[in-house]
Design a protein around this motif. Structure first.
Motif, PDB file in Angstrom:
ATOM      1  N   SER A  43      56.589  15.058  17.511  1.00 11.42           N
ATOM      2  CA  SER A  43      57.770  14.580  18.238  1.00 11.42           C
ATOM      3  C   SER A  43      57.397  14.119  19.641  1.00 11.42           C
ATOM      4  O   SER A  43      57.888  13.082  20.115  1.00 11.42           O
ATOM      5  CB  SER A  43      58.816  15.695  18.303  1.00 11.42           C
ATOM      6  N   GLU A  44      56.517  14.869  20.311  1.00 16.47           N
ATOM      7  CA  GLU A  44      56.113  14.511  21.675  1.00 16.47           C
ATOM      8  C   GLU A  44      55.389  13.177  21.702  1.00 16.47           C
ATOM      9  O   GLU A  44      55.655  12.320  22.552  1.00 16.47           O
ATOM     10  CB  GLU A  44      55.220  15.609  22.252  1.00 16.47           C
ATOM     11  N   ALA A  45      54.456  12.985  20.768  1.00 17.73           N
ATOM     12  CA  ALA A  45      53.700  11.730  20.726  1.00 17.73           C
ATOM     13  C   ALA A  45      54.574  10.562  20.275  1.00 17.73           C
ATOM     14  O   ALA A  45      54.480   9.451  20.814  1.00 17.73           O
ATOM     15  CB  ALA A  45      52.504  11.877  19.793  1.00 17.73           C
ATOM     16  N   SER A  46      55.443  10.821  19.301  1.00 17.83           N
ATOM     17  CA  SER A  46      56.248   9.744  18.722  1.00 17.83           C
ATOM     18  C   SER A  46      57.396   9.311  19.617  1.00 17.83           C
ATOM     19  O   SER A  46      58.047   8.293  19.349  1.00 17.83           O
ATOM     20  CB  SER A  46      56.789  10.178  17.353  1.00 17.83           C
ATOM     21  N   SER A  47      57.658  10.064  20.668  1.00 13.68           N
ATOM     22  CA  SER A  47      58.668   9.658  21.633  1.00 13.68           C
ATOM     23  C   SER A  47      58.024   9.073  22.895  1.00 13.68           C
ATOM     24  O   SER A  47      58.716   8.739  23.854  1.00 13.68           O
ATOM     25  CB  SER A  47      59.563  10.843  22.013  1.00 13.68           C
ATOM     26  N   SER A  48      56.685   8.961  22.878  1.00 14.06           N
ATOM     27  CA  SER A  48      56.003   8.327  24.014  1.00 14.06           C
ATOM     28  C   SER A  48      54.954   7.352  23.488  1.00 14.06           C
ATOM     29  O   SER A  48      55.312   6.361  22.860  1.00 14.06           O
ATOM     30  CB  SER A  48      55.384   9.389  24.939  1.00 14.06           C
ATOM     31  N   PHE A  49      53.669   7.635  23.697  1.00 12.01           N
ATOM     32  CA  PHE A  49      52.636   6.634  23.423  1.00 12.01           C
ATOM     33  C   PHE A  49      52.551   6.220  21.949  1.00 12.01           C
ATOM     34  O   PHE A  49      52.327   5.040  21.639  1.00 12.01           O
ATOM     35  CB  PHE A  49      51.268   7.113  23.913  1.00 12.01           C
ATOM     36  N   HIS A  50      52.722   7.164  21.020  1.00 12.38           N
ATOM     37  CA  HIS A  50      52.543   6.784  19.614  1.00 12.38           C
ATOM     38  C   HIS A  50      53.722   5.968  19.085  1.00 12.38           C
ATOM     39  O   HIS A  50      53.578   5.246  18.094  1.00 12.38           O
ATOM     40  CB  HIS A  50      52.335   8.019  18.729  1.00 12.38           C
ATOM     41  N   ARG A  51      54.848   6.043  19.748  1.00 10.34           N
ATOM     42  CA  ARG A  51      55.988   5.173  19.387  1.00 10.34           C
ATOM     43  C   ARG A  51      55.552   3.710  19.424  1.00 10.34           C
ATOM     44  O   ARG A  51      55.863   2.927  18.508  1.00 10.34           O
ATOM     45  CB  ARG A  51      57.137   5.425  20.367  1.00 10.34           C
ATOM     46  N   TYR A  52      54.817   3.336  20.458  1.00  8.99           N
ATOM     47  CA  TYR A  52      54.410   1.943  20.642  1.00  8.99           C
ATOM     48  C   TYR A  52      53.155   1.615  19.828  1.00  8.99           C
ATOM     49  O   TYR A  52      52.996   0.476  19.379  1.00  8.99           O
ATOM     50  CB  TYR A  52      54.227   1.669  22.129  1.00  8.99           C
ATOM     51  N   GLN A  53      52.289   2.611  19.638  1.00 13.61           N
ATOM     52  CA  GLN A  53      51.169   2.408  18.719  1.00 13.61           C
ATOM     53  C   GLN A  53      51.690   2.102  17.316  1.00 13.61           C
ATOM     54  O   GLN A  53      51.153   1.241  16.618  1.00 13.61           O
ATOM     55  CB  GLN A  53      50.280   3.659  18.692  1.00 13.61           C
ATOM     56  N   LEU A  76      46.146   1.170  26.840  1.00 10.38           N
ATOM     57  CA  LEU A  76      47.571   1.231  26.553  1.00 10.38           C
ATOM     58  C   LEU A  76      48.043   2.658  26.322  1.00 10.38           C
ATOM     59  O   LEU A  76      49.180   2.993  26.655  1.00 10.38           O
ATOM     60  CB  LEU A  76      47.895   0.369  25.324  1.00 10.38           C
ATOM     61  N   GLN A  77      47.190   3.505  25.756  1.00 10.33           N
ATOM     62  CA  GLN A  77      47.617   4.887  25.567  1.00 10.33           C
ATOM     63  C   GLN A  77      47.861   5.563  26.909  1.00 10.33           C
ATOM     64  O   GLN A  77      48.837   6.294  27.081  1.00 10.33           O
ATOM     65  CB  GLN A  77      46.580   5.688  24.774  1.00 10.33           C
ATOM     66  N   THR A  78      46.997   5.304  27.882  1.00 11.98           N
ATOM     67  CA  THR A  78      47.199   5.853  29.221  1.00 11.98           C
ATOM     68  C   THR A  78      48.498   5.336  29.825  1.00 11.98           C
ATOM     69  O   THR A  78      49.255   6.078  30.439  1.00 11.98           O
ATOM     70  CB  THR A  78      46.017   5.475  30.133  1.00 11.98           C
ATOM     71  N   LEU A  79      48.756   4.053  29.650  1.00 13.18           N
ATOM     72  CA  LEU A  79      49.999   3.447  30.161  1.00 13.18           C
ATOM     73  C   LEU A  79      51.213   4.047  29.475  1.00 13.18           C
ATOM     74  O   LEU A  79      52.176   4.475  30.128  1.00 13.18           O
ATOM     75  CB  LEU A  79      49.956   1.941  29.920  1.00 13.18           C
TER      76      LEU A  79
END
Length: 230
Positions: A43-53, A76-79
């Motif tokens: 949930s944490e990743a999918s609501s931030s960087f992995h959402r856009y990945q 982009l992951q850092t961004l």
């Protein structure tokens, strides 16, 4: 910050906290190219960087691309680990110098931003490469909902919902807006920091008869603790 580049490690470690997966993994709900150690990490990743990945299907491309080529996407992951509002609130436009409250900003990102970029030591050809890559990464970000998402972006459960706010692909050829130019400046700085400060991480071969560093590079890491000395 540690970024895994090895294909095999993407499925052996949690994409969010990077711990080895020792039990049944929790797959991403909108792609089949990475795993997590728990629903919380997913949930944490999918609501931030992995959402856009996921919106760009980046980790699918990782399965068919080289490590060197894929490494540029780690900018982009850092961004994307921070919402766009974070950059707007804490960095000047133009110039992207830090203008936020040092007591209120994420200390890890403040240390990161203060790391060396070695600008004076770079040639014109190196800067040309950086500019081309940064334009490419800005155009990729334009193809996601990153700029328009607010701070409450949440994990979604299907691809249709994930892609409903993604820009039409025809927009990628339009000139940059002022907001996108600011984003490109952020990306240039992140690229310079990572290019100057990331170090390869090697697998540790551990066992009864040996405990030594192996020859396989498993990823890149930035040690921000050193930034105070730069």
């Amino acid at each position: 910050m540690l970024f895994f580049l090895s294909r095999s490690l993407v499925f052996a470690h949690c994409l969010n906290c990077l711990v080895p997966i020792t039990a049944a993994p929790h797959p991403c709900l909108t792609c089949s190219s990475c795993v997590f150690c728990s629903p919380g990490c997913r949930s944490e990743a999918s609501s931030s960087f992995h959402r856009y990945q996921c919106q760009l299907n980046l980790y699918h491309h990782r399965q068919v691309d080289t490590e060197d080529a894929f490494n540029i996407f780690m900018v982009l992951q850092t961004l994307w680990q921070k919402p766009f509002s974070f950059w707007r609130q804490n960095f000047s436009d133009p110039g992207v110098t830090f203008t936020g409250d040092e007591n209120g900003i994420d200390l890890e990102y403040l240390r990161y931003w203060r790391m060396m970029r070695h600008i004076q030591a770079r040639s014109e050809w190196q800067f040309l490469k950086i500019i081309i890559i940064s334009i490419f990464l800005t155009r990729l970000t334009r193809m996601t909902s990153y700029i328009n998402d607010d701070d409450s972006a949440a994990e979604v459960r299907d691809v249709d919902e994930l892609l409903k706010d993604v820009s039409d692909l025809s927009s990628t050829n339009k000139p940059f807006t002022a907001t996108e130019t600011f984003l490109a400046e952020i990306i240039v700085n992140i690229f310079l920091i990572q290019d100057s400060n990331s170090h390869p991480v090697f697998r540790l071969d551990a066992g009864a008869s040996r405990n030594q560093v192996g020859l396989e590079t498993i990823g890149n890491k930035i040690f921000k603790i050193y930034s105070s000395g730069h």
